[in-house]
Write a protein that holds these residues in place. Structure first.
Motif, PDB file in Angstrom:
ATOM      1  N   ARG A  96       8.824  -6.758  -8.928  1.00  0.00           N
ATOM      2  CA  ARG A  96       9.005  -6.528  -7.502  1.00  0.00           C
ATOM      3  C   ARG A  96       8.347  -5.225  -7.073  1.00  0.00           C
ATOM      4  O   ARG A  96       7.699  -5.148  -6.023  1.00  0.00           O
ATOM      5  N   ALA A  97       8.516  -4.217  -7.910  1.00  0.00           N
ATOM      6  CA  ALA A  97       7.882  -2.937  -7.590  1.00  0.00           C
ATOM      7  C   ALA A  97       6.360  -3.075  -7.590  1.00  0.00           C
ATOM      8  O   ALA A  97       5.661  -2.535  -6.715  1.00  0.00           O
ATOM      9  N   TYR A  98       5.851  -3.859  -8.576  1.00  0.00           N
ATOM     10  CA  TYR A  98       4.400  -4.081  -8.632  1.00  0.00           C
ATOM     11  C   TYR A  98       3.920  -4.860  -7.408  1.00  0.00           C
ATOM     12  O   TYR A  98       2.870  -4.540  -6.832  1.00  0.00           O
ATOM     13  N   GLU A 118       1.204  -5.327  -2.373  1.00  0.00           N
ATOM     14  CA  GLU A 118       1.193  -5.618  -0.943  1.00  0.00           C
ATOM     15  C   GLU A 118       0.819  -4.386  -0.139  1.00  0.00           C
ATOM     16  O   GLU A 118       0.073  -4.466   0.843  1.00  0.00           O
ATOM     17  N   SER A 119       1.357  -3.249  -0.556  1.00  0.00           N
ATOM     18  CA  SER A 119       1.024  -2.005   0.136  1.00  0.00           C
ATOM     19  C   SER A 119      -0.466  -1.701   0.009  1.00  0.00           C
ATOM     20  O   SER A 119      -1.123  -1.319   0.982  1.00  0.00           O
ATOM     21  N   PHE A 120      -0.969  -1.905  -1.210  1.00  0.00           N
ATOM     22  CA  PHE A 120      -2.396  -1.681  -1.429  1.00  0.00           C
ATOM     23  C   PHE A 120      -3.233  -2.654  -0.592  1.00  0.00           C
ATOM     24  O   PHE A 120      -4.233  -2.263   0.017  1.00  0.00           O
ATOM     25  N   GLU A 121      -2.799  -3.950  -0.563  1.00  0.00           N
ATOM     26  CA  GLU A 121      -3.548  -4.953   0.189  1.00  0.00           C
ATOM     27  C   GLU A 121      -3.515  -4.650   1.688  1.00  0.00           C
ATOM     28  O   GLU A 121      -4.521  -4.775   2.383  1.00  0.00           O
ATOM     29  N   ASP A 162      15.359  -6.067 -15.410  1.00  0.00           N
ATOM     30  CA  ASP A 162      14.408  -4.952 -15.459  1.00  0.00           C
ATOM     31  C   ASP A 162      12.987  -5.421 -15.185  1.00  0.00           C
ATOM     32  O   ASP A 162      12.229  -4.782 -14.443  1.00  0.00           O
ATOM     33  N   GLN A 163      12.641  -6.562 -15.822  1.00  0.00           N
ATOM     34  CA  GLN A 163      11.296  -7.102 -15.598  1.00  0.00           C
ATOM     35  C   GLN A 163      11.105  -7.510 -14.140  1.00  0.00           C
ATOM     36  O   GLN A 163      10.022  -7.319 -13.562  1.00  0.00           O
ATOM     37  N   ALA A 164      12.172  -8.133 -13.525  1.00  0.00           N
ATOM     38  CA  ALA A 164      12.078  -8.532 -12.117  1.00  0.00           C
ATOM     39  C   ALA A 164      11.904  -7.310 -11.225  1.00  0.00           C
ATOM     40  O   ALA A 164      11.130  -7.322 -10.255  1.00  0.00           O
TER      41      ALA A 164
END
Length: 405
Positions: free
Chosen positions: A71-73, A78-81, A65-67
């Motif tokens: 990964r979602a974060y 990356e999308s934000f960058e 769940d944490q991974a």
């Protein structure tokens, strides 16, 4: 375990202490108890294993769940960058386009000012171009080209103010005065253009650490230009052309460094020409005319220099000059005093067809014009045209080699 416990209870109830089979019954009870205890231990181990397994499964699920969250974060980051970089590129491109449009507008307006009929407006155009070049390195050569093109335009320097008397027609008087005023004003505009070039081609007193106003690596094309008291003293210029140019008044090139090729072919110097201490690469003064004094003292020609067919109508000095390449003076005409004192010709020296004053300098009483060559050194031997001007000591000196040759 319940079944085993029930069986043990039944066996215990059957044990008859007075019976011969009692020991056997007791042994069975003992074995049963052992089995019961072993079964209970195994069951306890099983329960512990189940708890451990459940805990591990929970931890693994938590890690997954944490991974997934990480990964979602990361994907979100990356999308934000990517979005941020794209926005920055767009903003930079927009800013660059805006800056390019601003430069183009300033450049266009300044060039239009240069075409004005009013001298003050033309001056404003010159200084606008200078400011633009100072602020934008990539525009410097282009703006220098514009200044040179302006100076190459046909121009006749003004004579003395017209002499008018009472019989001159008023309309003619007005026209002559206006024409002379325009010539004088245009002279000021051209002098300003020359000063702008000289100011930004001068590295300052320490060339290794040039001043901020120095424009490095600049080519100058003043072919056939009419130049007024031009002073490039101490400047550093790359490829330069003064081919066919006319220098009115004195021309100052002392201590100038020409890092590229130089062309003065067919140029006319109406006043004194000062090249003292200058450094030349390949240079051509072919068919050039020097009406005033020409001073090349302590100059250095690192490659071939060509004075073929040049005319020196006044005194000319090449004292302590270093000719590292071939020095060509074939067909040159010297009508004033000529001095090559201490000059070093490290390669060939060509004076075939040259005309020099026939008097060899002996002392201060020697009548002018004269030719003076004491201390001159010729690595390839003294040219036949100069042999008669060498003193005895000078003839001995030139039999050796020039230092560094």
């Amino acid at each position: 375990m319940v079944v085993v416990g029930g069986l043990l209870t039944l066996l215990w109830s059957l044990v008859d202490g007075g019976s011969l089979r009692a020991p056997i019954h007791l042994e069975l009870v003992r074995v049963g108890l052992t089995v019961l205890l072993g079964t209970g231990g195994l069951f306890g181990l099983y329960l512990a294993w189940r708890r451990q397994r459940s805990t591990e499964i929970g931890l693994q699920q938590k890690e997954r769940d944490q991974a997934d969250v990480a990964r979602a974060y990361e994907l979100q980051r990356e999308s934000f960058e990517t979005t941020r970089l794209h926005q920055e590129r767009v903003a930079t491109a927009t800013e660059r386009d805006a800056e390019a449009r601003r430069i183009t507008d300033l450049y266009t307006k300044a060039v239009e000012q240069l075409g004005s009929e009013k001298a003050p407006v033309r001056l404003g155009g010159l200084y606008a171009l200078e400011r633009l070049a100072q602020d934008h390195v990539e525009q410097r050569q282009t703006i220098v080209n514009v200044l040179c093109a302006y100076l190459r335009m046909p121009y006749t320097p003004p004579d003395n103010p017209p002499v008018l008397d009472g019989t001159t027609d008023p309309a003619v008087r007005k026209e002559l005065i206006a024409e002379h005023r325009e010539q004088v004003q245009e002279r000021e505009v051209r002098l300003a253009a020359q000063r702008i070039l000289a100011r930004h081609l001068h590295p300052g007193d320490t060339p290794d650490n040039p001043v901020a106003t120095f424009w490095t690596g600049i080519d100058v094309d003043l072919t056939s230009a009419t130049l007024i008291a031009l002073d490039f003293s101490g400047c550093t210029v790359h490829t330069t052309s003064f081919r066919g140019a006319t220098f009115t008044g004195d021309a100052g090139f002392s201590r100038v460094t020409f890092t590229g090729s130089l062309d003065f072919a067919g140029a006319t110097f109406t006043g004194a020409a000062d090249f003292a201490g200058a450094t030349f690469g390949g240079a051509s003064f072919r068919q050039a005319t020097f009406i005033g004094d020409a001073d090349f003292d302590r100059a250095t020609f690192t490659r071939q220099v060509n004075f073929a067919g040049a005319t020196f109508t006044d005194d000319v000095y090449f004292n302590e000059v270093t000719f590292a390449g071939n020095a060509v003076f074939g067909g040159a005409t010297f009508t004033g005093k000529v001095a090559f004192i201490g000059a070093a010709f490290t390669r060939g020296a060509v004076f075939r067809g040259a005309t020099l004053p026939s008097t060899r300098y002996a002392d201060r009483k020697t009548p002018s014009p004269w030719t003076r060559l004491e201390g001159a050194r010729f690595a390839g031997g003294v040219p036949a045209e100069l042999a008669g001007f060498m003193s005895a000591s000078g003839e001995e000196a030139v039999k050796g080699t020039v230092p560094g040759s």
